[in-house]
Design an enzyme around this catalytic site. Structure first.
Site, PDB file in Angstrom:
ATOM      1  N   ALA A 143       0.823  -1.220   0.000  1.00  0.00           N
ATOM      2  CA  ALA A 143       0.000   0.000   0.000  1.00  0.00           C
ATOM      3  C   ALA A 143       0.848   1.257   0.000  1.00  0.00           C
ATOM      4  CB  ALA A 143      -0.935   0.007   1.206  1.00  0.00           C
ATOM      5  N   GLY A 202       5.260   2.824   0.859  1.00  0.00           N
ATOM      6  CA  GLY A 202       6.658   2.492   1.143  1.00  0.00           C
ATOM      7  C   GLY A 202       7.332   1.738   0.002  1.00  0.00           C
ATOM      8  N   ILE A 203       8.265   0.866   0.368  1.00  0.00           N
ATOM      9  CA  ILE A 203       9.070   0.143  -0.618  1.00  0.00           C
ATOM     10  C   ILE A 203       8.175  -0.716  -1.524  1.00  0.00           C
ATOM     11  CG2 ILE A 203      10.770  -1.728  -0.851  1.00  0.00           C
ATOM     12  CD1 ILE A 203      12.197  -0.598   1.636  1.00  0.00           C
ATOM     13  N   ASP A 226      -2.458  -5.865   1.816  1.00  0.00           N
ATOM     14  CA  ASP A 226      -2.000  -4.971   2.885  1.00  0.00           C
ATOM     15  C   ASP A 226      -3.089  -4.839   3.939  1.00  0.00           C
ATOM     16  OD1 ASP A 226       0.466  -2.647   2.647  1.00  0.00           O
ATOM     17  OD2 ASP A 226      -1.006  -2.421   4.256  1.00  0.00           O
ATOM     18  N   VAL A 257      -0.582 -10.641   6.556  1.00  0.00           N
ATOM     19  CA  VAL A 257       0.321 -11.728   6.147  1.00  0.00           C
ATOM     20  C   VAL A 257       0.484 -12.809   7.229  1.00  0.00           C
ATOM     21  CG1 VAL A 257       1.685 -10.453   4.449  1.00  0.00           C
ATOM     22  CG2 VAL A 257       2.367 -10.385   6.865  1.00  0.00           C
ATOM     23  N   ASN A 290       7.124  -8.693   1.094  1.00  0.00           N
ATOM     24  CA  ASN A 290       7.719  -7.403   1.488  1.00  0.00           C
ATOM     25  C   ASN A 290       7.181  -6.874   2.814  1.00  0.00           C
ATOM     26  OD1 ASN A 290       8.652  -4.431   0.949  1.00  0.00           O
ATOM     27  ND2 ASN A 290       6.409  -4.314   1.049  1.00  0.00           N
ATOM     28  N   SER A 340      16.844  -7.355   5.082  1.00  0.00           N
ATOM     29  CA  SER A 340      17.417  -6.043   5.402  1.00  0.00           C
ATOM     30  C   SER A 340      18.924  -6.238   5.586  1.00  0.00           C
ATOM     31  CB  SER A 340      16.804  -5.536   6.712  1.00  0.00           C
ATOM     32  OG  SER A 340      17.565  -4.476   7.249  1.00  0.00           O
ATOM     33  N   TYR A 376      14.199  -6.988  15.721  1.00  0.00           N
ATOM     34  CA  TYR A 376      14.016  -6.719  14.284  1.00  0.00           C
ATOM     35  C   TYR A 376      15.176  -7.343  13.507  1.00  0.00           C
ATOM     36  CZ  TYR A 376      13.663  -4.186   9.842  1.00  0.00           C
ATOM     37  OH  TYR A 376      13.566  -3.878   8.501  1.00  0.00           O
ATOM     38  N   THR A 434      11.324   5.693   4.315  1.00  0.00           N
ATOM     39  CA  THR A 434       9.887   5.398   4.365  1.00  0.00           C
ATOM     40  C   THR A 434       9.435   5.662   5.801  1.00  0.00           C
ATOM     41  OG1 THR A 434      10.084   3.121   5.128  1.00  0.00           O
ATOM     42  CG2 THR A 434      10.189   3.454   2.741  1.00  0.00           C
TER      43      THR A 434
HETATM   44  N1  LIG Z   1      12.665   1.393   5.231  1.00  0.00           N
HETATM   45  C1  LIG Z   1      13.823   0.798   5.539  1.00  0.00           C
HETATM   46  O1  LIG Z   1      14.791   1.439   5.996  1.00  0.00           O
HETATM   47  C2  LIG Z   1      13.988  -0.676   5.291  1.00  0.00           C
HETATM   48  C3  LIG Z   1      15.295  -1.192   5.254  1.00  0.00           C
HETATM   49  C4  LIG Z   1      15.474  -2.568   5.072  1.00  0.00           C
HETATM   50  C5  LIG Z   1      14.378  -3.387   4.925  1.00  0.00           C
HETATM   51  N2  LIG Z   1      13.123  -2.855   4.974  1.00  0.00           N
HETATM   52  C6  LIG Z   1      12.014  -3.804   4.835  1.00  0.00           C
HETATM   53  O2  LIG Z   1      11.277  -3.468   3.689  1.00  0.00           O
HETATM   54  C7  LIG Z   1       9.917  -3.874   3.852  1.00  0.00           C
HETATM   55  C8  LIG Z   1       8.993  -2.709   3.539  1.00  0.00           C
HETATM   56  O3  LIG Z   1       9.264  -1.684   4.495  1.00  0.00           O
HETATM   57  P1  LIG Z   1       8.923  -0.143   4.242  1.00  0.00           P
HETATM   58  O4  LIG Z   1      10.110   0.624   4.601  1.00  0.00           O
HETATM   59  O5  LIG Z   1       8.274   0.047   2.911  1.00  0.00           O
HETATM   60  O6  LIG Z   1       7.872   0.071   5.413  1.00  0.00           O
HETATM   61  P2  LIG Z   1       6.472   0.854   5.423  1.00  0.00           P
HETATM   62  O7  LIG Z   1       6.062   0.911   6.845  1.00  0.00           O
HETATM   63  O8  LIG Z   1       6.591   2.119   4.643  1.00  0.00           O
HETATM   64  O9  LIG Z   1       5.522  -0.144   4.607  1.00  0.00           O
HETATM   65  C9  LIG Z   1       5.205  -1.408   5.122  1.00  0.00           C
HETATM   66  C10 LIG Z   1       3.923  -1.893   4.488  1.00  0.00           C
HETATM   67  O10 LIG Z   1       3.604  -3.174   5.055  1.00  0.00           O
HETATM   68  C11 LIG Z   1       2.223  -3.159   5.448  1.00  0.00           C
HETATM   69  N3  LIG Z   1       2.028  -4.125   6.514  1.00  0.00           N
HETATM   70  C12 LIG Z   1       2.496  -4.064   7.793  1.00  0.00           C
HETATM   71  N4  LIG Z   1       2.092  -5.150   8.497  1.00  0.00           N
HETATM   72  C13 LIG Z   1       1.362  -5.921   7.641  1.00  0.00           C
HETATM   73  C14 LIG Z   1       0.677  -7.166   7.774  1.00  0.00           C
HETATM   74  N5  LIG Z   1       0.642  -7.816   8.928  1.00  0.00           N
HETATM   75  N6  LIG Z   1       0.046  -7.658   6.683  1.00  0.00           N
HETATM   76  C15 LIG Z   1       0.043  -6.981   5.502  1.00  0.00           C
HETATM   77  N7  LIG Z   1       0.655  -5.794   5.330  1.00  0.00           N
HETATM   78  C16 LIG Z   1       1.307  -5.274   6.381  1.00  0.00           C
HETATM   79  C17 LIG Z   1       1.967  -1.701   5.861  1.00  0.00           C
HETATM   80  O11 LIG Z   1       0.583  -1.390   5.894  1.00  0.00           O
HETATM   81  C18 LIG Z   1       2.736  -0.962   4.769  1.00  0.00           C
HETATM   82  O12 LIG Z   1       1.990  -0.820   3.584  1.00  0.00           O
HETATM   83  C19 LIG Z   1       9.809  -4.386   5.298  1.00  0.00           C
HETATM   84  O13 LIG Z   1       9.921  -5.789   5.311  1.00  0.00           O
HETATM   85  C20 LIG Z   1      11.012  -3.750   5.965  1.00  0.00           C
HETATM   86  O14 LIG Z   1      11.434  -4.486   7.098  1.00  0.00           O
HETATM   87  C21 LIG Z   1      12.904  -1.527   5.128  1.00  0.00           C
END
Ligand SMILES: NC(=O)c1ccc[n+]([C@@H]2O[C@H](COP(=O)([O-])OP(=O)(O)OC[C@H]3O[C@@H](n4cnc5c(N)ncnc54)[C@H](O)[C@@H]3O)[C@@H](O)[C@H]2O)c1
Length: 261
Positions: free
Chosen positions: A14, A16-17, A37, A59, A85, A133, A146, A183
């Site tokens: 929805a 972020g990444i 999501d 998820v 993701n 990550s 984490y 994000t």
């Molecule tokens: N942002 C960073 O610095 C970073 C770095 C390394 C890895 N990551 C990983 O990348 C992935 C995406 O992270 P992001 O930065 O886009 O975060 P974000 O918070 O911007 O987005 C996360 C998304 O996951 C959804 N979500 C959360 N829990 C959920 C669930 N139980 N079921 C379905 N959807 C769910 C949220 O609604 C959101 O849309 C994650 O796995 C995060 O650990 C992020």
């Protein structure tokens, strides 16, 4: 182009990444995409922006994910790319975090690997990419849980990609490890640790570690397209500071070269 004409499902797409990856895959010729999501409002905005399909789902709940895979096949006719993701970064809710970051990825892998990808792909090798990550390679002192969930995601991917698993199912399974990325995940970092005594060091973290300065999520999305195109089964990739490189997990023989007693 590998992505061209394929159908993908992204968990946590929805915003972020995940959202950026969806946008980038569509730009590269993807035929259809399902976003699964928890966040219904932002999920609806995302599908309006991308003309994709949204399934509200958690998820952690295998049934939600399975419904989303079934809907993907019904809507688009096939299912070729699964991107696990969805994730949170908050050690104050560490049990829930383990559920989302690990159980959620296991759920996706079991369903994708054992059932939906081998059966419903469009004839070319289907792919699973798990998002871990860089903290899954080098842990961070204020996010021990984490970091451990992300270590687990890397281990899970390595084991599942072995010849007897993904290899036998003819699914290519890879792991992508983003470094810090701009994000909402990084908002109020100091409130995400169960170690309040560290608040000050957490507040200054990026000043003290300029090498960790967050990249844009678009860099991770472009890394995703590259590994879908070029990555091999079992490979682990780091996307950090705009760079993309493959890493090797040492074998026991390599470890044996370290200190011996
Ligand atoms: N942002 C960073 O610095 C970073 C770095 C390394 C890895 N990551 C990983 O990348 C992935 C995406 O992270 P992001 O930065 O886009 O975060 P974000 O918070 O911007 O987005 C996360 C998304 O996951 C959804 N979500 C959360 N829990 C959920 C669930 N139980 N079921 C379905 N959807 C769910 C949220 O609604 C959101 O849309 C994650 O796995 C995060 O650990 C992020």
């Amino acid at each position: 182009m590998f992505v061209d004409g394929k159908v993908a499902l992204i968990t946590g797409g929805a915003f972020g990444i995940g959202f950026c990856i969806a946008e980038e895959l569509l730009k590269n010729g993807l035929k259809g995409i399902t976003l699964v999501d928890l966040d219904k409002a932002r999920g609806k905005d995302a599908v309006d922006a991308l003309s994709s399909k949204f399934v509200k789902g958690d998820v952690v709940n295998k049934k939600d994910l399975e419904d989303a895979m079934i809907k993907t096949v019904k809507t688009f006719g096939h299912f070729d790319i699964l991107i696990n993701n969805a994730g949170v970064m908050n050690d104050t809710i560490w049990e829930k975090q383990i559920d989302i970051n690990l159980k959620g990825v296991v759920n996706g892998c079991i369903l994708g690997l054992e059932e939906y990808l081998p059966k419903y792909n469009n004839g070319t090798e289907p792919v699973i990419v798990n998002i871990a990550s860089t903290l899954g390679l080098t842990p961070l002192y204020f996010l021990p849980v984490y970091s451990s969930t992300k270590h687990a995601v890397i281990g899970l991917g390595k084991a599942l990609a072995m010849r007897e698993n993904a290899g036998m199912q003819k699914v290519r399974l890879m792991t992508l490890c983003p470094g810090a990325t701009l994000t909402t995940l990084l908002d109020n970092l100091e409130k995400r640790s169960f170690t309040p005594r560290l608040t000050e060091t957490i507040n200054n973290f990026f000043e003290e570690h300029p090498e960790e300065l967050p990249q844009n999520p678009e860099s991770v999305a472009s890394a995703m397209v590259k590994i879908l195109e070029n990555g091999s089964n079992g490979s682990v990739w780091v996307a950090q500071g705009g760079e993309l490189y493959e890493i090797e997990i040492p074998s026991l023989t390599e470890y044996k070269k370290l200190r011996r007693l």
